[in-house]
Structures are given as C-alpha cells and as structure tokens.
Design an enzyme around this catalytic site. Structure first.
Site, PDB file in Angstrom:
ATOM      1  N   ARG A 131      26.818  37.834  45.202  1.00  0.00           N
ATOM      2  CA  ARG A 131      25.881  37.633  44.093  1.00  0.00           C
ATOM      3  C   ARG A 131      24.751  38.651  44.155  1.00  0.00           C
ATOM      4  O   ARG A 131      24.246  39.082  43.126  1.00  0.00           O
ATOM      5  CB  ARG A 131      25.298  36.211  44.135  1.00  0.00           C
ATOM      6  CG  ARG A 131      26.316  35.122  43.861  1.00  0.00           C
ATOM      7  CD  ARG A 131      25.654  33.743  43.893  1.00  0.00           C
ATOM      8  NE  ARG A 131      24.871  33.493  42.703  1.00  0.00           N
ATOM      9  CZ  ARG A 131      23.885  32.590  42.633  1.00  0.00           C
ATOM     10  NH1 ARG A 131      23.552  31.883  43.692  1.00  0.00           N
ATOM     11  NH2 ARG A 131      23.233  32.409  41.510  1.00  0.00           N
ATOM     12  N   ARG A 159      24.190  44.371  30.333  1.00  0.00           N
ATOM     13  CA  ARG A 159      23.679  43.532  29.234  1.00  0.00           C
ATOM     14  C   ARG A 159      22.502  44.174  28.527  1.00  0.00           C
ATOM     15  O   ARG A 159      22.379  44.119  27.308  1.00  0.00           O
ATOM     16  CB  ARG A 159      23.153  42.194  29.803  1.00  0.00           C
ATOM     17  CG  ARG A 159      24.180  41.174  30.068  1.00  0.00           C
ATOM     18  CD  ARG A 159      23.620  39.782  30.250  1.00  0.00           C
ATOM     19  NE  ARG A 159      22.343  39.624  30.879  1.00  0.00           N
ATOM     20  CZ  ARG A 159      21.249  39.167  30.258  1.00  0.00           C
ATOM     21  NH1 ARG A 159      21.282  38.840  28.990  1.00  0.00           N
ATOM     22  NH2 ARG A 159      20.112  39.010  30.925  1.00  0.00           N
ATOM     23  N   TYR A 184      24.319  40.450  40.135  1.00  0.00           N
ATOM     24  CA  TYR A 184      23.302  40.165  39.117  1.00  0.00           C
ATOM     25  C   TYR A 184      22.532  41.412  38.707  1.00  0.00           C
ATOM     26  O   TYR A 184      22.209  41.586  37.527  1.00  0.00           O
ATOM     27  CB  TYR A 184      22.357  39.055  39.603  1.00  0.00           C
ATOM     28  CG  TYR A 184      23.034  37.697  39.673  1.00  0.00           C
ATOM     29  CD1 TYR A 184      24.022  37.442  40.615  1.00  0.00           C
ATOM     30  CD2 TYR A 184      22.712  36.681  38.787  1.00  0.00           C
ATOM     31  CE1 TYR A 184      24.664  36.212  40.677  1.00  0.00           C
ATOM     32  CE2 TYR A 184      23.343  35.443  38.847  1.00  0.00           C
ATOM     33  CZ  TYR A 184      24.323  35.214  39.793  1.00  0.00           C
ATOM     34  OH  TYR A 184      24.959  34.008  39.848  1.00  0.00           O
ATOM     35  N   ARG A 225      15.804  28.962  32.630  1.00  0.00           N
ATOM     36  CA  ARG A 225      16.883  28.987  31.635  1.00  0.00           C
ATOM     37  C   ARG A 225      18.009  28.069  32.098  1.00  0.00           C
ATOM     38  O   ARG A 225      18.502  28.195  33.216  1.00  0.00           O
ATOM     39  CB  ARG A 225      17.415  30.403  31.439  1.00  0.00           C
ATOM     40  CG  ARG A 225      18.508  30.516  30.383  1.00  0.00           C
ATOM     41  CD  ARG A 225      18.911  31.963  30.122  1.00  0.00           C
ATOM     42  NE  ARG A 225      19.966  32.072  29.126  1.00  0.00           N
ATOM     43  CZ  ARG A 225      21.278  32.023  29.408  1.00  0.00           C
ATOM     44  NH1 ARG A 225      21.688  31.872  30.647  1.00  0.00           N
ATOM     45  NH2 ARG A 225      22.170  32.127  28.451  1.00  0.00           N
ATOM     46  N   ARG A 242      26.174  37.171  28.233  1.00  0.00           N
ATOM     47  CA  ARG A 242      26.416  37.067  29.670  1.00  0.00           C
ATOM     48  C   ARG A 242      27.890  36.775  29.920  1.00  0.00           C
ATOM     49  O   ARG A 242      28.489  35.984  29.193  1.00  0.00           O
ATOM     50  CB  ARG A 242      25.550  35.938  30.264  1.00  0.00           C
ATOM     51  CG  ARG A 242      24.076  36.257  30.370  1.00  0.00           C
ATOM     52  CD  ARG A 242      23.289  34.989  30.662  1.00  0.00           C
ATOM     53  NE  ARG A 242      21.887  35.217  30.917  1.00  0.00           N
ATOM     54  CZ  ARG A 242      20.954  35.397  29.975  1.00  0.00           C
ATOM     55  NH1 ARG A 242      21.301  35.409  28.695  1.00  0.00           N
ATOM     56  NH2 ARG A 242      19.692  35.578  30.306  1.00  0.00           N
ATOM     57  N   ASN A 284      22.414  25.849  40.080  1.00  0.00           N
ATOM     58  CA  ASN A 284      23.314  25.093  39.210  1.00  0.00           C
ATOM     59  C   ASN A 284      22.987  23.610  39.327  1.00  0.00           C
ATOM     60  O   ASN A 284      22.270  23.197  40.239  1.00  0.00           O
ATOM     61  CB  ASN A 284      24.771  25.290  39.647  1.00  0.00           C
ATOM     62  CG  ASN A 284      25.403  26.542  39.055  1.00  0.00           C
ATOM     63  OD1 ASN A 284      24.862  27.149  38.142  1.00  0.00           O
ATOM     64  ND2 ASN A 284      26.551  26.909  39.583  1.00  0.00           N
ATOM     65  N   HIS A 291      27.715  31.851  31.830  1.00  0.00           N
ATOM     66  CA  HIS A 291      26.406  31.272  31.464  1.00  0.00           C
ATOM     67  C   HIS A 291      25.861  31.889  30.176  1.00  0.00           C
ATOM     68  O   HIS A 291      24.656  32.110  30.033  1.00  0.00           O
ATOM     69  CB  HIS A 291      25.379  31.460  32.581  1.00  0.00           C
ATOM     70  CG  HIS A 291      25.713  30.738  33.854  1.00  0.00           C
ATOM     71  ND1 HIS A 291      25.209  29.499  34.161  1.00  0.00           N
ATOM     72  CD2 HIS A 291      26.514  31.070  34.893  1.00  0.00           C
ATOM     73  CE1 HIS A 291      25.667  29.112  35.345  1.00  0.00           C
ATOM     74  NE2 HIS A 291      26.469  30.039  35.800  1.00  0.00           N
TER      75      HIS A 291
HETATM   76 FE1  HDE Z   1      26.305  33.364  38.860  1.00  0.00          FE
HETATM   77  N1  HDE Z   1      26.339  34.950  37.604  1.00  0.00           N
HETATM   78  N2  HDE Z   1      27.692  34.230  40.027  1.00  0.00           N
HETATM   79  N3  HDE Z   1      26.370  31.706  40.080  1.00  0.00           N
HETATM   80  N4  HDE Z   1      24.954  32.433  37.715  1.00  0.00           N
HETATM   81  C1  HDE Z   1      25.611  35.083  36.480  1.00  0.00           C
HETATM   82  O1  HDE Z   1      24.422  37.023  35.931  1.00  0.00           O
HETATM   83  C2  HDE Z   1      28.068  35.524  39.949  1.00  0.00           C
HETATM   84  C3  HDE Z   1      27.102  31.575  41.229  1.00  0.00           C
HETATM   85  C4  HDE Z   1      24.313  31.258  37.972  1.00  0.00           C
HETATM   86  O2  HDE Z   1      20.408  31.920  32.964  1.00  0.00           O
HETATM   87  C5  HDE Z   1      25.703  36.455  35.884  1.00  0.00           C
HETATM   88  O3  HDE Z   1      22.720  37.558  34.566  1.00  0.00           O
HETATM   89  C6  HDE Z   1      28.966  35.875  41.032  1.00  0.00           C
HETATM   90  C7  HDE Z   1      26.648  30.469  42.007  1.00  0.00           C
HETATM   91  C8  HDE Z   1      23.407  30.949  36.896  1.00  0.00           C
HETATM   92  O4  HDE Z   1      20.636  34.091  33.043  1.00  0.00           O
HETATM   93  C9  HDE Z   1      26.620  37.208  36.869  1.00  0.00           C
HETATM   94  C10 HDE Z   1      29.109  34.713  41.767  1.00  0.00           C
HETATM   95  C11 HDE Z   1      25.611  29.923  41.286  1.00  0.00           C
HETATM   96  C12 HDE Z   1      23.516  32.006  36.001  1.00  0.00           C
HETATM   97  C13 HDE Z   1      26.917  36.127  37.880  1.00  0.00           C
HETATM   98  C14 HDE Z   1      28.302  33.703  41.142  1.00  0.00           C
HETATM   99  C15 HDE Z   1      25.456  30.703  40.091  1.00  0.00           C
HETATM  100  C16 HDE Z   1      24.483  32.927  36.544  1.00  0.00           C
HETATM  101  C17 HDE Z   1      26.078  36.510  34.442  1.00  0.00           C
HETATM  102  C18 HDE Z   1      29.952  34.481  43.002  1.00  0.00           C
HETATM  103  C19 HDE Z   1      24.784  28.667  41.625  1.00  0.00           C
HETATM  104  C20 HDE Z   1      22.802  32.162  34.679  1.00  0.00           C
HETATM  105  C21 HDE Z   1      24.815  36.933  33.700  1.00  0.00           C
HETATM  106  C22 HDE Z   1      29.827  35.496  44.012  1.00  0.00           C
HETATM  107  C23 HDE Z   1      23.891  28.838  42.752  1.00  0.00           C
HETATM  108  C24 HDE Z   1      21.494  32.860  34.830  1.00  0.00           C
HETATM  109  C25 HDE Z   1      23.856  37.205  34.725  1.00  0.00           C
HETATM  110  C26 HDE Z   1      20.783  32.969  33.506  1.00  0.00           C
HETATM  111  C27 HDE Z   1      24.833  34.130  35.944  1.00  0.00           C
HETATM  112  C28 HDE Z   1      27.680  36.393  38.949  1.00  0.00           C
HETATM  113  C29 HDE Z   1      28.248  32.373  41.610  1.00  0.00           C
HETATM  114  C30 HDE Z   1      24.479  30.388  39.099  1.00  0.00           C
HETATM  115  C31 HDE Z   1      27.841  37.868  36.287  1.00  0.00           C
HETATM  116  C32 HDE Z   1      29.602  37.227  41.251  1.00  0.00           C
HETATM  117  C33 HDE Z   1      27.184  29.997  43.366  1.00  0.00           C
HETATM  118  C34 HDE Z   1      22.522  29.722  36.774  1.00  0.00           C
HETATM  119  O5  HDE Z   1      25.951  38.249  37.490  1.00  0.00           O
END
Ligand code: HDE
Length: 689
Positions: free
Chosen positions: A366, A377, A370, A120, A80, A156, A83
């Site tokens: 977001r 991936r 995702y 996860r 990833r 988070n 994360h």
């Molecule tokens: Fe993520 N984030 N994120 N994030 N995020 C990913 O998706 C992203 C954000 C969070 O256990 C990716 O499958 C962008 C906030 C978790 O598989 C990716 C933005 C929050 C996980 C991605 C954010 C998160 C990810 C990488 C801003 C808290 C792990 C792999 C616009 C609410 C999920 C994947 C797991 C994972 C993008 C901001 C939480 C790249 C573009 C805010 C817990 O898609």
C-alpha cells in the site's frame, strides 16, 4: 534568530503560502460578480454562440464558446480504481488522552490538542455513480492535518482484509469488479469470478465472513466502526517502540440494514448513506467517533498462534482492550464535492514522526500504491498542492516544477547542501534532527536477511479467525450470514465454484456449510484441505453488532404516516417526544403538500421505525393503496417498531401485522423505536433458517 535560520523560515512560509483548506479563499477570485473567461476577459453573452447571421454557421472565432466547451470536455478525472464512490466531511480531531509514553507525535503530547481533519467514506467495488447500499466493505479514510504534517489513517469498516500479500490485490479487485467481458454485475460480489477467487484463496474467508455479515450493510456511515487493519508501530521520544492497531468507535453505536431492506433502499434512494451524512451535519447533529488503540509488545505478538503482521487476522478486543485516545467530530460539509471529496488523496505513507509501519506485506504494498495512483487520478506529481491535500503546517523541500506547479519558489536554492547563505542568499530548508526517523528493524530471526518469495509459517491458518467471527455472532446474525452466503452463491453460474466454496465453509462451521448447501440444493462436498490446524478461539462479543446494540433514538428517523384529517395535536405530541430523545420525525402523506415526503416515493425502508397517525376513514382508504400497505408490511418484515393510532388498525390488518412488543401505541413509540424486533424474522423469513 540568525540570518540563515530566518531566511529558511521565510522560505518555508513562502512555499506554504497556499490557499488553506477550502474555507472560501480558493473561490473564484473576482468579487465583482462579473462573469469572465478563464483568463479574466469579461463575458457579455452566455446564451448565444457567435454566428454569421441569426441563422448562420457558428464562427471558430468564438473564444468564449470554445473555452467553455473545452473546459467541459475535460471536467472528469479517472475514478478511483477501488473505493470510487465516496462521501466526505470536514471535521476536528481532539486528543482526549495524551500518550507521550507511546509516541513522540506532537499531536498526542497533550490532552486537548486538536487538528482539522477531512474524512471520506466509500464503498469499494462499485463505480462512482453506483448505489450506497451494496453488500460491500466501507472505506473510512481520515486525513489529520497535524502540526507535523498530514497523517492519513486510511481505514475500512472491517477489522481484517481479504488477502495477506499486496501481490494478490490486483487479482482480488479484478475478481470482485464487474466481469471483464460483460461489465456486470455492478457493485456486487454475487458473481462467478469473485467466488472463484474465494474458493481458491482460503485466506479471504475471514473477511468474507464479515462481508456476508450485517457489517457489510451499515445503516449509516455514522453507525459503523473503523479499523486501521494493519499493525502499526508507535515510537516515543526515548525510542521505545510499541505495536498498535487503530479503531474508530461510533458514538451512535452500530446499526445495520437487513438485506431485503438494502435491496429496496438502493432503488428508493441510491444516495441513502451520502444523504444521511450530509443532512445530519446540516442539522448540526455532528457525527462523532472515538479513536482507540490496541497496544502490545513483541512478547505478546510472538506468543500468539497467528502473526500480527498478517492483515487477514484481528486481535480480539478481549485479549488486548481498546484504549480511547481521542474523538473525531465531523462538523462541516464540503463546499465542493469535486474539489474536496473527489480530489482528496489519501496515502497510508503519510505518518508524522512517532508513528511508523510494520513489515506487514500488505501494508508495504500500500505504501507504494497510493502515491502511484494519485498521479494517475490527479494528473501531476504536484497533487499535494491541491488545497484539500496540502498540509496545514509549513512545508518546504527541493522538489521543483512539474505540471500544474502552483508554488512560486524564489531564488536559486533548489539543491541541498548549498552554501548560498554565505553569499547572503536564502539557502532553503534543511533536514532536522527532529524529522521522521524510521525505526530500526527488530527481527532477530535467522532468515530475516534473506530475500525470499514466501509466506511466513504463521500465515498458514485461514480458518480459526473466520470461525471466531461466526461463533461470536448472535443467532440472528448467524441467520443473516447463512442467508447471505446462500444468496451470493445462488448467483454463481459455475457449479464447481459453488462446490469449492462449500468445501471451504466446512472448515469454518459444519452447520453453516449444511445450511448453505441446503439453500442451494446441493450435497455437501468433501471438506477442503486446510494448510494448518484450526484453533478454537474464545468467542469475542466485540465482533457482534447486536450484542453491542445501543438503544437510542439518536441518529434515527421515524416515518410518521398522516393524512389530511389526522389529529394535529397527536402529530405534534409525537414529533416533540421523538425530537426530545434526539430522533427525527419525517411526516409522510399521500399528498406531499406541506409534509416532508410523499407516500409513494417514501417507502418505510428509508426510516428506522414508523408511526401511523390515521383516522379509521383514512386507514380504510389507504387499504386500497399498495404503497401504503407496503409501507406497513415492509416495516413489520424489517423488524421495525410500529406505533399507531386506534384508527390505523384496518391498515395494520391489511398489511398482515400481528401484535408483538414492537407494535405499540403512539405514546410508547419513542421508547419502542430504539431497537428492532428480530424475533419476527423466525415467523416472516421462514426460508432463511
Ligand atoms: Fe486501498 N487503495 N489498497 N485498502 N483503500 C485505494 O487509493 C490498495 C487496503 C482503502 O477515500 C486506492 O487513492 C492496495 C486495505 C480506502 O480516497 C489504491 C492494497 C485497506 C481507500 C488502493 C489495499 C484499504 C483505498 C484507490 C493492498 C484498509 C479509499 C484510490 C496492498 C486498511 C481512500 C486511492 C479514499 C483506496 C490500493 C488494501 C482502504 C489503488 C494495493 C487493507 C479506505 O491506491
């Protein structure tokens, strides 16, 4: 049921006829125990390459070898992008309070409804093989397999996020990841590029305060909160809309490591959090979290000085209390890490009817990212068919083919509308009135329909919430924040970057800025200009870990140091008392023998409190053994309870332990070990304050 409806139901059943979850059905299909090639040909020799003669060259003909190496060569998938390091667990979510007045989601219609889940936990900045205990945000993503499709609450352990707009996410991640030319530091924010970004982007500062706090060092995934971060919306059957924020509250309460402890844990057990989760579930101590919601309407939203669509802000729980609506229990370890934890694909876009998004510009970004990242991936648009990702309810549509298609769609109905049913053929699925309906936008403002690249005015304040977080902490927690800033900035080489951050800190708290400047041996620079006036908010106790500490032994581990001549009755009495309170006792000895751990490889950073069940002779001997001295002195420095037999006194003395309310007899230890003794910090960590 008429024939068209029956045909459609049959079609749904057919396409949903996937191996469900990972309950064992997806294991290799042959039950005979015979090893075969991927194509089912039985293998007779799994040791030797096919060669021309005993010492001869290998033959290209060897399809068994070629297939084995070929598959091995392709075992890895891209980690990833953030994360990357994670640990997963299956579970069950049960509704404890029905909320039909808020949402039409079927799951929440009745108390007692439940569904299977997969959660996860993750760190953000480090690679897949990095350590568990960096100073970092933790991910807390849960997939609810509901009867109306998957709901992914991708949360988070911090309530706010670093940035307001998805446009800045790649910059944030580039800045915090190892630096591009040298590829270090791994899993650490303590370097130039991260702090350069922070100093120039004050919107990061609220979340940076969380990052410098003990929230960034959870003792266990079982002991941290989770936050959906964004404001979402719920809509009920009548179409009434409410704003909601999601919260996870751990039943074990919150607990964190000290920084010095986290640093040492990363060497002693880089898998500290992963192991803790696995072992707890294995022992049947199932981690539990309550799901809570903060519910509010647009009147409340409009009356706040900050914008509820701004993900860098939180809504204090004192302003809008968290209402508990359900409980998540993690009760089964994965059968296969890769198939489940690695391949699980979370997407905030996965919501059932009754839950909807807001215009939060971070959330909107977001919703694209995702889905997009899963293709990269997992390699195919059909990633949703992987058992851990597949819905547990019927699913059917006209999407077809693609790489790795595992469904066998029958018939000709791959378009809609069609009238194939009139010819007696299966017409396939059709949209339903009960399907997901996007809530109409409600923004009445004049500029609501203009296309603009701007930030809303209310997004301009970057310091009020950062200050709120700081002033809501106990003195001990504030000390930790000051020490963390000092540590991190001391690793920054570019002098102007340190100065920029100090200039920003003055907008949060003058005393904090002064302490950090002193630690860095710098003069305080001019205060950085602020785009908006800081509002003094009422401190929120909910933001402090220590103000909410739960005094319990549940989930905690006591390291009991013993030697060959230790009194077995004393050991047994102590371990039963610990277990009676829900704790775990780990027997540690200079020689492992029948004990749980060997002293040199089991430092006290791996446990929550220690007991020394030693005779005087054993204690005297251990005074000459550095790991034994460290075992005790570290436990003391990390503010842990120490229970000891009379004989252990020489070792206590050698380790520099002075008596306080956390240094007790063995019989008092189970009670004393329910908390830490932070007053020691003033004495031991003088440079910190
Ligand atoms: Fe993520 N984030 N994120 N994030 N995020 C990913 O998706 C992203 C954000 C969070 O256990 C990716 O499958 C962008 C906030 C978790 O598989 C990716 C933005 C929050 C996980 C991605 C954010 C998160 C990810 C990488 C801003 C808290 C792990 C792999 C616009 C609410 C999920 C994947 C797991 C994972 C993008 C901001 C939480 C790249 C573009 C805010 C817990 O898609």
């Amino acid at each position: 049921m008429d024939s068209a409806a029956k045909a459609s139901k049959d079609a749904m059943n057919r396409v949903s006829d996937l191996p469900q979850g990972s309950g064992g059905e997806t294991q290799q299909r042959d039950g005979s125990g015979v090893m075969t090639t991927d194509h089912g040909v039985p293998i007779s020799d799994n040791q030797n390459t096919l060669k021309a003669g005993p010492r001869g060259p290998a033959l290209l003909e060897d399809f068994v070898l070629r297939e084995k190496i070929f598959h091995f060569d392709h075992e890895r998938i891209p980690e990833r992008i953030v994360h990357a390091r994670g640990s997963g667990a299956h579970g069950t979510f049960t509704v404890t309070r029905a909320i039909p007045e808020l949402t039409r989601a079927a799951l929440f219609q009745e108390e007692g409804n439940s569904c299977e889940t997969f959660t996860r936990f993750s760190t953000v900045a480090g690679s897949k093989g990095s350590k568990d205990t960096p100073r970092d945000v933790r991910g807390f993503a849960t997939k609810f397999y509901t009867q109306e499709g998957n709901w992914d609450l991708v949360a988070n352990n911090f309530a706010p996020f670093f940035i307001q707009d998805a446009m800045k996410f790649p910059d944030l991640v580039h800045a915090v990841k190892p630096e591009a030319d040298r590829m270090f530091p791994q899993a650490a924010s303590a370097h130039d590029t991260f702090w350069d970004f922070v100093g120039l982007m004050p919107e990061t500062l609220h979340t940076v305060m969380w990052l410098m706090s003990d929230r960034a060092l959870p003792r266990s995934f079982r002991m941290m909160e989770g936050f959906g971060v964004h404001t979402f919306r719920m809509v009920n059957a009548d179409g009434d809309v409410s704003f909601v924020k999601f919260h996870w509250k751990p039943r074990l309460g919150m607990q964190s490591l000290l920084w010095d402890e986290a640093v040492k844990v990363s060497g002693a057990d880089p898998d500290f959090n992963r192991r803790d989760l696995w072992e707890a579930i294995d022992r049947g101590e199932f981690p539990e979290y309550d799901l809570g919601i903060q519910v509010f309407d647009s009147e409340f939203a409009d009356s706040q000085f900050y914008d509820v669509l701004d993900a860098t802000k939180l809504i204090p729980e004192e302003d809008v209390p968290v209402q508990i609506i359900g409980t998540l229990q993690l009760n089964r370890n994965p059968d296969n890490f890769f198939a489940e934890t690695e391949q699980v694909a979370f997407m905030p876009q996965n919501v059932p009817p009754g839950i909807d998004f807001t215009d939060d510009p971070l959330l909107q970004g977001r919703l694209f990212s995702y889905l997009d990242t899963q293709k990269s991936r997992l390699g195919t648009a059909n990633f949703f068919q992987i058992p851990i990702n597949a819905p547990r309810c019927p699913f059917a549509n006209m999407q077809r083919d693609g790489m790795m298609q595992t469904l066998i769609h029958k018939g000709r109905s791959n378009y809609e509308p069609n009238s194939l049913d009139r010819a007696g053929e299966d017409p396939g699925p059709r949209p339903s009135d009960q399907g997901f309906q996007t809530i109409r936008r409600m923004d009445q403002r004049e500029d609501a329909n203009q296309k603009l690249r701007v930030r809303a005015d209310k997004f301009a304040d970057h310091f009020s919430h950062a200050r709120l977080f700081y002033v809501s902490q106990t003195e001990v927690e504030q000390d930790h924040i000051a020490a963390a800033f000092t540590f991190e900035l001391s690793k920054v080489d570019l002098p102007h970057v340190r100065i920029n951050v100090l200039a920003q800190l003055r907008n949060i708290d003058e005393a904090l800025a002064q302490r950090v400047a002193k630690g860095l041996d710098l003069d305080l620079p001019e205060r950085a200009p602020a785009a908006s006036e800081t509002v003094e908010m009422q401190p929120s106790d909910a933001l402090s870990i220590l103000k909410n500490a739960l005094e319990t032994l549940k989930g905690r581990k006591i390291g009991v140091l013993v030697d060959d001549d230790s009194d077995q009755d004393e050991i047994d009495t102590l371990t039963s008392a610990i277990e009676a309170e829900g704790g775990t006792a780990a027997l540690i000895a200079p020689r492992r023998g029948l004990r749980d751990g060997q002293l040199d490889g089991t430092p006290s950073v791996l446990v929550d409190a220690i007991a020394l069940v030693l005779t005087e002779a054993a204690a005297e001997k251990l005074c000459k053994h550095k790991p034994a001295i460290d075992f005790v002195s570290d436990a003391f420095a990390h503010c842990k309870a120490i229970g000891h037999s009379d004989g252990a006194k020489p070792l206590l003395e050698k380790a520099g332990v002075s008596t306080d309310e956390g240094v007790v007899s063995l019989s008092d230890l189970p009670e004393a070990a329910k908390q830490r003794y932070f007053s020691r910090e003033q004495k031991i960590w003088a440079a910190q304050s």
